[in-house]
Design a protein around this motif. Structure first.
Motif, PDB file in Angstrom:
ATOM      1  N   ARG A 100       0.770  -1.212   0.175  1.00  0.00           N
ATOM      2  CA  ARG A 100       0.016  -0.045   0.104  1.00  0.00           C
ATOM      3  C   ARG A 100       0.936   1.293   0.037  1.00  0.00           C
ATOM      4  N   LEU A 101       1.873   1.209   0.829  1.00  0.00           N
ATOM      5  CA  LEU A 101       2.955   2.316   0.799  1.00  0.00           C
ATOM      6  C   LEU A 101       3.520   2.484  -0.489  1.00  0.00           C
ATOM      7  N   ALA A 102       3.919   1.707  -1.246  1.00  0.00           N
ATOM      8  CA  ALA A 102       4.634   1.627  -2.461  1.00  0.00           C
ATOM      9  C   ALA A 102       3.574   2.267  -3.469  1.00  0.00           C
ATOM     10  N   GLU A 103       2.505   1.907  -3.228  1.00  0.00           N
ATOM     11  CA  GLU A 103       1.250   2.342  -4.278  1.00  0.00           C
ATOM     12  C   GLU A 103       1.059   3.931  -4.188  1.00  0.00           C
ATOM     13  N   MET A 104       1.175   4.127  -2.655  1.00  0.00           N
ATOM     14  CA  MET A 104       0.851   5.621  -2.353  1.00  0.00           C
ATOM     15  C   MET A 104       1.904   6.594  -2.722  1.00  0.00           C
ATOM     16  N   GLU A 105       3.183   5.963  -2.472  1.00  0.00           N
ATOM     17  CA  GLU A 105       4.364   6.774  -3.048  1.00  0.00           C
ATOM     18  C   GLU A 105       4.382   7.021  -4.533  1.00  0.00           C
ATOM     19  N   LYS A 106       3.791   6.116  -5.324  1.00  0.00           N
ATOM     20  CA  LYS A 106       3.922   6.319  -6.651  1.00  0.00           C
ATOM     21  C   LYS A 106       2.771   7.494  -6.780  1.00  0.00           C
ATOM     22  N   GLN A 107       1.481   7.279  -6.221  1.00  0.00           N
ATOM     23  CA  GLN A 107       0.574   8.334  -6.379  1.00  0.00           C
ATOM     24  C   GLN A 107       1.136   9.731  -6.152  1.00  0.00           C
ATOM     25  N   GLN A 108       1.974   9.602  -4.935  1.00  0.00           N
ATOM     26  CA  GLN A 108       2.648  10.916  -4.609  1.00  0.00           C
ATOM     27  C   GLN A 108       3.400  11.337  -5.909  1.00  0.00           C
ATOM     28  N   ARG A 109       4.228  10.757  -6.408  1.00  0.00           N
ATOM     29  CA  ARG A 109       5.113  11.356  -7.376  1.00  0.00           C
ATOM     30  C   ARG A 109       4.263  11.556  -8.458  1.00  0.00           C
ATOM     31  N   ASP A 110       3.382  10.911  -9.056  1.00  0.00           N
ATOM     32  CA  ASP A 110       2.625  11.312 -10.058  1.00  0.00           C
ATOM     33  C   ASP A 110       1.517  12.686  -9.783  1.00  0.00           C
ATOM     34  N   ALA A 111       1.262  12.850  -8.564  1.00  0.00           N
ATOM     35  CA  ALA A 111       0.669  14.016  -8.062  1.00  0.00           C
ATOM     36  C   ALA A 111       1.631  15.306  -8.087  1.00  0.00           C
ATOM     37  N   GLU A 112       2.763  14.912  -7.725  1.00  0.00           N
ATOM     38  CA  GLU A 112       3.843  15.977  -7.722  1.00  0.00           C
ATOM     39  C   GLU A 112       4.082  16.520  -9.040  1.00  0.00           C
ATOM     40  N   TRP A 113       4.213  15.637 -10.001  1.00  0.00           N
ATOM     41  CA  TRP A 113       4.469  16.090 -11.405  1.00  0.00           C
ATOM     42  C   TRP A 113       3.249  16.762 -11.907  1.00  0.00           C
ATOM     43  N   GLU A 114       1.838  16.401 -11.431  1.00  0.00           N
ATOM     44  CA  GLU A 114       0.981  17.172 -11.856  1.00  0.00           C
ATOM     45  C   GLU A 114       0.788  18.624 -11.295  1.00  0.00           C
ATOM     46  N   VAL A 115       1.160  18.572 -10.183  1.00  0.00           N
ATOM     47  CA  VAL A 115       1.355  19.931  -9.527  1.00  0.00           C
ATOM     48  C   VAL A 115       2.496  20.806 -10.346  1.00  0.00           C
ATOM     49  N   GLU A 116       3.633  20.244 -10.464  1.00  0.00           N
ATOM     50  CA  GLU A 116       4.629  21.170 -11.141  1.00  0.00           C
ATOM     51  C   GLU A 116       3.993  21.455 -12.684  1.00  0.00           C
ATOM     52  N   ASP A 117       3.407  20.761 -13.343  1.00  0.00           N
ATOM     53  CA  ASP A 117       2.784  20.900 -14.475  1.00  0.00           C
ATOM     54  C   ASP A 117       1.808  22.068 -14.315  1.00  0.00           C
ATOM     55  N   LEU A 118       0.944  21.989 -13.571  1.00  0.00           N
ATOM     56  CA  LEU A 118      -0.076  23.204 -13.154  1.00  0.00           C
ATOM     57  C   LEU A 118       0.845  24.366 -13.031  1.00  0.00           C
ATOM     58  N   ARG A 119       1.831  24.255 -11.975  1.00  0.00           N
ATOM     59  CA  ARG A 119       2.497  25.623 -11.764  1.00  0.00           C
ATOM     60  C   ARG A 119       3.180  26.026 -13.011  1.00  0.00           C
ATOM     61  N   GLY A 120       3.680  25.043 -13.799  1.00  0.00           N
ATOM     62  CA  GLY A 120       4.171  25.676 -15.010  1.00  0.00           C
ATOM     63  C   GLY A 120       3.459  26.370 -15.842  1.00  0.00           C
ATOM     64  N   SER A 121       2.104  25.755 -16.081  1.00  0.00           N
ATOM     65  CA  SER A 121       1.177  26.237 -17.067  1.00  0.00           C
ATOM     66  C   SER A 121       0.645  27.708 -16.434  1.00  0.00           C
ATOM     67  N   ILE A 122       0.596  27.896 -15.146  1.00  0.00           N
ATOM     68  CA  ILE A 122      -0.047  29.154 -14.562  1.00  0.00           C
ATOM     69  C   ILE A 122       1.178  30.171 -14.891  1.00  0.00           C
ATOM     70  N   ALA A 123       2.330  29.782 -14.696  1.00  0.00           N
ATOM     71  CA  ALA A 123       3.558  30.677 -14.982  1.00  0.00           C
ATOM     72  C   ALA A 123       3.566  31.304 -16.339  1.00  0.00           C
ATOM     73  N   GLN A 124       2.966  30.213 -17.356  1.00  0.00           N
ATOM     74  CA  GLN A 124       3.046  30.520 -18.697  1.00  0.00           C
ATOM     75  C   GLN A 124       2.203  31.691 -18.756  1.00  0.00           C
ATOM     76  N   LEU A 125       0.957  31.409 -18.333  1.00  0.00           N
ATOM     77  CA  LEU A 125      -0.134  32.360 -18.410  1.00  0.00           C
ATOM     78  C   LEU A 125       0.184  33.785 -17.869  1.00  0.00           C
ATOM     79  N   ASN A 126       0.805  33.582 -16.622  1.00  0.00           N
ATOM     80  CA  ASN A 126       1.258  34.858 -15.973  1.00  0.00           C
ATOM     81  C   ASN A 126       2.304  35.559 -16.960  1.00  0.00           C
ATOM     82  N   ASP A 127       3.041  34.883 -17.682  1.00  0.00           N
ATOM     83  CA  ASP A 127       4.026  35.592 -18.608  1.00  0.00           C
ATOM     84  C   ASP A 127       3.297  36.329 -19.644  1.00  0.00           C
TER      85      ASP A 127
END
Length: 231
Positions: free
Chosen positions: A50-77
């Protein structure tokens, strides 16, 4: 030694063999991993998976967060970089940014919840690992003790079987057949006689039965069929 005395001694050996065999069976049933140990190991493995699965979900979520932050930064630009002049386009960009910001907040909240759950599971795994280690140490001590007891019981059984074989060699085949037959039907083939009574059925013997038993003859109780022995 009379044949009745030999049969009585044989019965005592058989009773001891039965007792030791029951002890051996009990020990054998306890050898191997206990239910508590198996359960603890299964639960730990489940938590680790279960921990291994959640850690994978965490990595995926962190990538999604970074993608969203990147998209917001582009919009701000685009919004504040001075390249976009059209008011309508600026309004649309602002709306798009708000949508991304809402998604980002939701993703970040979910990520925080996931990280809290991961921390809880890590604590559970640590406690489970310590418990499993303790159970395994106890189990190893118990198994060592059981193995030693098993060896002693097997040794006693071996000695008893040798004594039995020696006694059986002194008994006539038809007498041994009678003993086995009564034992199969009654459980106890040879019973003592005391105060003129059969200790198998507790009924009084006839004078003839008493006299013959006293003389050491191989005689069966007329009531229960057991072999009579005056010890």
């Amino acid at each position: 030694m009379t044949s009745v005395k030999i049969l009585y001694d044989l019965q005592q050996i058989d009773l001891n063999i039965q007792k030791e065999q029951e002890a051996l069976d009990e020990i054998s049933s306890q050898l191997g991993e206990s239910e508590a140990l198996l359960k603890a190991r299964t639960e730990l493995i489940s938590d680790q998976e279960r921990l291994a699965e959640m850690e994978k979900q965490q990595r995926d979520a962190e990538w999604e967060v970074e993608d969203l932050r990147g998209s917001i930064a582009q919009l701000n630009d685009k919004l504040y970089g001075g390249k976009t002049k059209n008011p309508k386009e600026l309004v649309n960009l602002e709306k798009e940014k708000d949508i991304f910001k809402d998604k980002l907040r939701q993703k970040e909240d979910n990520l925080l919840d996931l990280m809290a759950e991961i921390e809880t599971t890590q604590g559970k795994i640590k406690a489970g690992s310590e418990r499993l280690k303790k159970l395994e140490a106890e189990w190893q001590r118990e198994q060592k003790d059981l193995t030693q007891r098993q060896a002693k019981v097997k040794s006693r059984l071996s000695d008893l079987n040798k004594k039995r074989q020696a006694l059986v060699s002194e008994i006539a085949p038809q007498t041994l057949e009678l003993y086995d037959s009564v034992k199969l039907r009654k459980g106890q083939a040879v019973v003592k006689v005391a105060q003129g009574r059969c200790h198998g059925c507790h009924l009084n013997l006839s004078v003839n039965e008493w006299q013959r038993a006293r003389a050491g003859a191989l005689i069966q109780c007329s009531s229960c069929g057991r072999i009579l022995y005056l010890g």
